[in-house]
Design a protein around this motif. Structure first.
Motif, PDB file in Angstrom:
ATOM      1  N   HIS A 162      66.272  22.121 -33.053  1.00 38.71           N
ATOM      2  CA  HIS A 162      65.969  23.435 -32.468  1.00 38.71           C
ATOM      3  C   HIS A 162      67.151  23.959 -31.664  1.00 38.71           C
ATOM      4  CE1 HIS A 162      64.228  25.915 -29.081  1.00 38.71           C
ATOM      5  NE2 HIS A 162      64.059  26.666 -30.156  1.00 38.71           N
ATOM      6  N   ALA A 163      67.487  23.287 -30.562  1.00 37.69           N
ATOM      7  CA  ALA A 163      68.552  23.790 -29.692  1.00 37.69           C
ATOM      8  C   ALA A 163      69.647  22.759 -29.449  1.00 37.69           C
ATOM      9  CB  ALA A 163      67.966  24.248 -28.361  1.00 37.69           C
ATOM     10  N   GLY A 210      56.171  21.938 -32.209  1.00 40.06           N
ATOM     11  CA  GLY A 210      57.232  22.584 -31.467  1.00 40.06           C
ATOM     12  C   GLY A 210      58.065  23.550 -32.291  1.00 40.06           C
ATOM     13  N   PRO A 211      59.092  24.084 -31.670  1.00 35.30           N
ATOM     14  CA  PRO A 211      59.887  25.125 -32.330  1.00 35.30           C
ATOM     15  C   PRO A 211      60.974  24.613 -33.285  1.00 35.30           C
ATOM     16  CG  PRO A 211      60.687  24.796 -30.106  1.00 35.30           C
ATOM     17  CD  PRO A 211      59.449  23.928 -30.259  1.00 35.30           C
ATOM     18  N   CYS A 250      63.528  19.329 -24.199  1.00 34.14           N
ATOM     19  CA  CYS A 250      63.904  20.721 -23.914  1.00 34.14           C
ATOM     20  C   CYS A 250      62.802  21.735 -24.198  1.00 34.14           C
ATOM     21  CB  CYS A 250      65.159  21.089 -24.687  1.00 34.14           C
ATOM     22  SG  CYS A 250      66.611  20.175 -24.126  1.00 34.14           S
ATOM     23  N   HIS A 251      62.218  21.682 -25.391  1.00 37.63           N
ATOM     24  CA  HIS A 251      61.217  22.683 -25.764  1.00 37.63           C
ATOM     25  C   HIS A 251      60.005  22.060 -26.445  1.00 37.63           C
ATOM     26  CE1 HIS A 251      65.152  24.821 -25.616  1.00 37.63           C
ATOM     27  NE2 HIS A 251      64.437  25.552 -24.781  1.00 37.63           N
ATOM     28  N   SER A 252      59.822  20.764 -26.220  1.00 39.88           N
ATOM     29  CA  SER A 252      58.641  20.020 -26.685  1.00 39.88           C
ATOM     30  C   SER A 252      58.528  19.867 -28.196  1.00 39.88           C
ATOM     31  CB  SER A 252      57.363  20.651 -26.132  1.00 39.88           C
ATOM     32  OG  SER A 252      57.405  20.660 -24.720  1.00 39.88           O
ATOM     33  N   SER A 253      59.648  19.904 -28.911  1.00 39.57           N
ATOM     34  CA  SER A 253      59.574  19.592 -30.334  1.00 39.57           C
ATOM     35  C   SER A 253      59.246  18.117 -30.486  1.00 39.57           C
ATOM     36  CB  SER A 253      60.904  19.884 -31.029  1.00 39.57           C
ATOM     37  OG  SER A 253      61.110  21.263 -31.145  1.00 39.57           O
ATOM     38  N   CYS A 311      69.414  19.688 -28.199  1.00 35.54           N
ATOM     39  CA  CYS A 311      69.208  18.722 -27.129  1.00 35.54           C
ATOM     40  C   CYS A 311      69.049  17.326 -27.734  1.00 35.54           C
ATOM     41  CB  CYS A 311      67.939  19.056 -26.339  1.00 35.54           C
ATOM     42  SG  CYS A 311      68.029  20.636 -25.483  1.00 35.54           S
TER      43      CYS A 311
END
Length: 150
Positions: free
Chosen positions: A95-96, A127-128, A112-115, A98
């Motif tokens: 995703h990003a 997650g994303p 970071c975004h719960s993936s 991390c």
């Protein structure tokens, strides 16, 4: 005569990423968090392990059955879905970018975004994250895990 409006000041992140690019002097640079999205070819090219040579990540005994271990300094996560069956993946979230931080409840988790990714195949579970974690080859030699990008 009116003055031109001021441009907004660059963010700290922009300055650090720019400085890293200048220091790299034309070389490939990978600065954690500088990309808004991670790219993944799925083939292992462009992976965090530079060459396609085996990387010794540590003892196989460090990877629990039904779970896994993040080897953060190597940017690799190794799981053991069933006893004696090891799987290895890039620890860089798709995703990003991390680095995943733990394997819990049979899921590889990104802070970071719960993936979340499956321990058996690196597939996105929640997650994303847009794509699975890139898979690596892994073997046990002399009790240690040797991981090779594909």
């Amino acid at each position: 005569m009116s003055e031109a409006p001021e441009s907004p000041a660059p963010s700290r992140r922009t300055l650090l990423c720019g400085a890293a690019a200048v220091l790299a002097a034309g070389g490939t640079v990978a600065v954690s968090g500088c990309s808004s999205s991670a790219s993944s070819t799925g083939s292992g090219s462009g992976s965090d392990t530079a060459a396609k040579t085996p990387v010794d990540v540590g003892p196989a005994a460090a990877v629990p059955v039904g779970g896994g271990t993040v080897f953060r300094e190597k940017r690799i996560v190794v799981t053991q879905p069933t006893e004696g069956q090891y799987k290895a993946f890039s620890a860089k979230c798709t995703h990003a970018g991390c680095i995943v931080d733990q394997v819990k409840n049979q899921k590889i988790q990104c802070p970071c975004h719960s993936s979340m990714f499956g321990i058996a195949d690196g597939a996105v579970v929640d997650g994303p994250a847009p794509t699975p974690l890139p898979a690596y080859d892994v073997v046990v030699e002399g009790g240690n895990l040797k991981v090779t990008p594909r």
